[in-house]
Scaffold this active site. Structure first.
Site, mmCIF file in Angstrom:
data_model
loop_
_atom_site.group_PDB
_atom_site.id
_atom_site.type_symbol
_atom_site.label_atom_id
_atom_site.label_comp_id
_atom_site.label_asym_id
_atom_site.label_seq_id
_atom_site.Cartn_x
_atom_site.Cartn_y
_atom_site.Cartn_z
ATOM 1 N N TYR A 85 -4.184 1.350 3.455
ATOM 2 C CA TYR A 85 -5.270 0.140 3.001
ATOM 3 C C TYR A 85 -6.004 -0.125 4.500
ATOM 4 O O TYR A 85 -6.912 -0.933 4.330
ATOM 5 C CB TYR A 85 -4.609 -1.003 2.400
ATOM 6 N N CYS A 95 2.253 -6.482 1.417
ATOM 7 C CA CYS A 95 1.112 -5.770 2.325
ATOM 8 C C CYS A 95 0.352 -6.571 3.081
ATOM 9 O O CYS A 95 -0.267 -7.674 2.334
ATOM 10 C CB CYS A 95 0.137 -4.942 1.561
ATOM 11 N N SER A 113 1.001 -1.182 0.067
ATOM 12 C CA SER A 113 0.121 0.041 -0.022
ATOM 13 C C SER A 113 0.900 1.236 0.102
ATOM 14 O O SER A 113 0.545 2.351 -0.313
ATOM 15 C CB SER A 113 -0.856 0.126 1.304
ATOM 16 N N THR A 164 -2.086 -6.364 4.970
ATOM 17 C CA THR A 164 -3.799 -6.378 4.813
ATOM 18 C C THR A 164 -4.036 -6.971 3.379
ATOM 19 O O THR A 164 -5.128 -7.567 3.189
ATOM 20 C CB THR A 164 -4.291 -4.696 4.848
HETATM 21 N N1 DGL Z 1 0.834 -2.111 4.496
HETATM 22 C C1 DGL Z 1 -0.064 -2.387 5.215
HETATM 23 C C2 DGL Z 1 -0.134 -3.551 5.999
HETATM 24 O O1 DGL Z 1 0.970 -4.191 6.083
HETATM 25 C C3 DGL Z 1 -0.026 -1.124 6.550
HETATM 26 C C4 DGL Z 1 -0.287 0.105 6.020
HETATM 27 C C5 DGL Z 1 -1.796 0.488 5.340
HETATM 28 O O2 DGL Z 1 -2.350 0.445 6.358
HETATM 29 O O3 DGL Z 1 -1.758 0.467 4.393
HETATM 30 O O4 DGL Z 1 -1.251 -3.806 6.462
#
Ligand code: DGL
Length: 294
Positions: free
Chosen positions: A35, A66, A4, A68
């Protein structure tokens, strides 16, 4: 590799350690981060767009750094792609199940990751005897992005606020289920103490990628150092400092590119033209591998 934003460079850092000869192209959706507070549908749409963009660079494998995305979008998007896509959930779950034996694991992550219960299900699928507690820690991401030092008072306060109830339960392992959390390994380690194992998804993913590349005979010849080219959807001045913090190496140059619409532009000659207002996109088509990314 995509994320993200720039946090996924913590995973790139681990990939470069375990696979120093690979060519890595990184896409950070810095224009649309975070995200972790968005709906599943939106995260899936963004994931499809970014994968469409990356597929044009003909990767052997895509890594969703990521957490998420890995938790909420990969189960649906994976089967639509022509190349393997590796997320962080399964490798990290395997690692934490290995170190925690049959005891208690705490999973930390964004709100979307925790709501999906993806890590919890993956850990318990491997070992139903492990008890899993989860905790969203939404303030960790902005605190890290602000560049605060690990011994900053606000970081310690946020850790205490989110994690005091978890600490009281006495977990055996804590899964750092977000790209940004490895940056907080120092203060989190101090907080939980030496008996608690902190599991960082980056190394688990790097080991799994290494295994998969070897199994599919896709390993790069070890005759040239690996490369890292970084594409971002927005380029704020502070990204260079932030990128270095996550990647552990200076990132001097980001190429601007947008992923919007790439999922729908499959095989269209239109995408070879320079789209008005998107200079980064045509740059990529000219010669992505020759651009100096790092
Ligand atoms: N990259 C996101 C994750 O690892 C963290 C930052 C976001 O909320 O986009 O969940």
């Amino acid at each position: 590799v995509f994320d993200s934003g720039l946090g996924g460079l913590t995973v790139v850092r681990a990939l470069r350690e375990h696979l120093p000869f690979v060519e890595i192209v990184y896409f950070g959706d810095t224009a649309r981060v975070p995200y972790g507070s968005k709906s599943e549908g939106t995260v899936r749409r963004f994931t499809r767009e970014i994968c469409g963009f990356l597929l044009d660079l003909r990767p052997k494998v895509i890594v969703a750094a990521c957490h998420t995305v890995s938790a909420v979008a990969l189960p649906a998007v994976r089967r639509e792609l022509p190349v393997p896509i590796l997320g962080v959930v399964r490798p990290a779950a395997a690692e934490v199940a290995r170190v925690a034996g049959r005891k208690l694991v705490a999973v930390l992550g964004t709100e979307a990751t925790i709501a999906s219960r993806a890590f919890e299900h993956a850990i318990q699928a491997l070992n139903p005897a492990i008890r899993v507690v989860q905790k969203p820690c939404p303030l960790f991401v902005p605190l890290v992005e602000e560049g605060r030092s690990p011994d900053d008072a606000l970081i310690r306060l946020a850790i205490e606020e989110y994690l005091a109830p978890i600490k009281r339960l006495g977990p055996d392992a804590v899964l750092l289920g977000c790209t940004h959390y490895p940056v907080l390994r120092g203060p989190l380690g101090d907080y939980f103490g030496p008996g608690v194992e902190l599991v960082d998804c980056g190394h688990a993913v790097a080991r799994e990628l290494k295994r998969q590349l070897a199994r599919r005979r896709l390993t790069s010849p070890a005759n040239a150092p690996g490369t890292l080219h970084c594409y971002v959807s927005d380029c704020a001045p502070r990204f260079a400092a932030l990128g270095e913090r996550f990647a552990g190496l200076p990132i001097r140059h980001f190429i601007r590119a947008q992923a919007e619409g790439w999922d729908r532009r499959q095989a269209s000659p239109a995408r070879l033209r320079r789209p008005a207002g998107q200079p980064g996109v045509s740059e990529i088509h000219e010669s992505p591998r020759l651009r100096q990314g790092a």
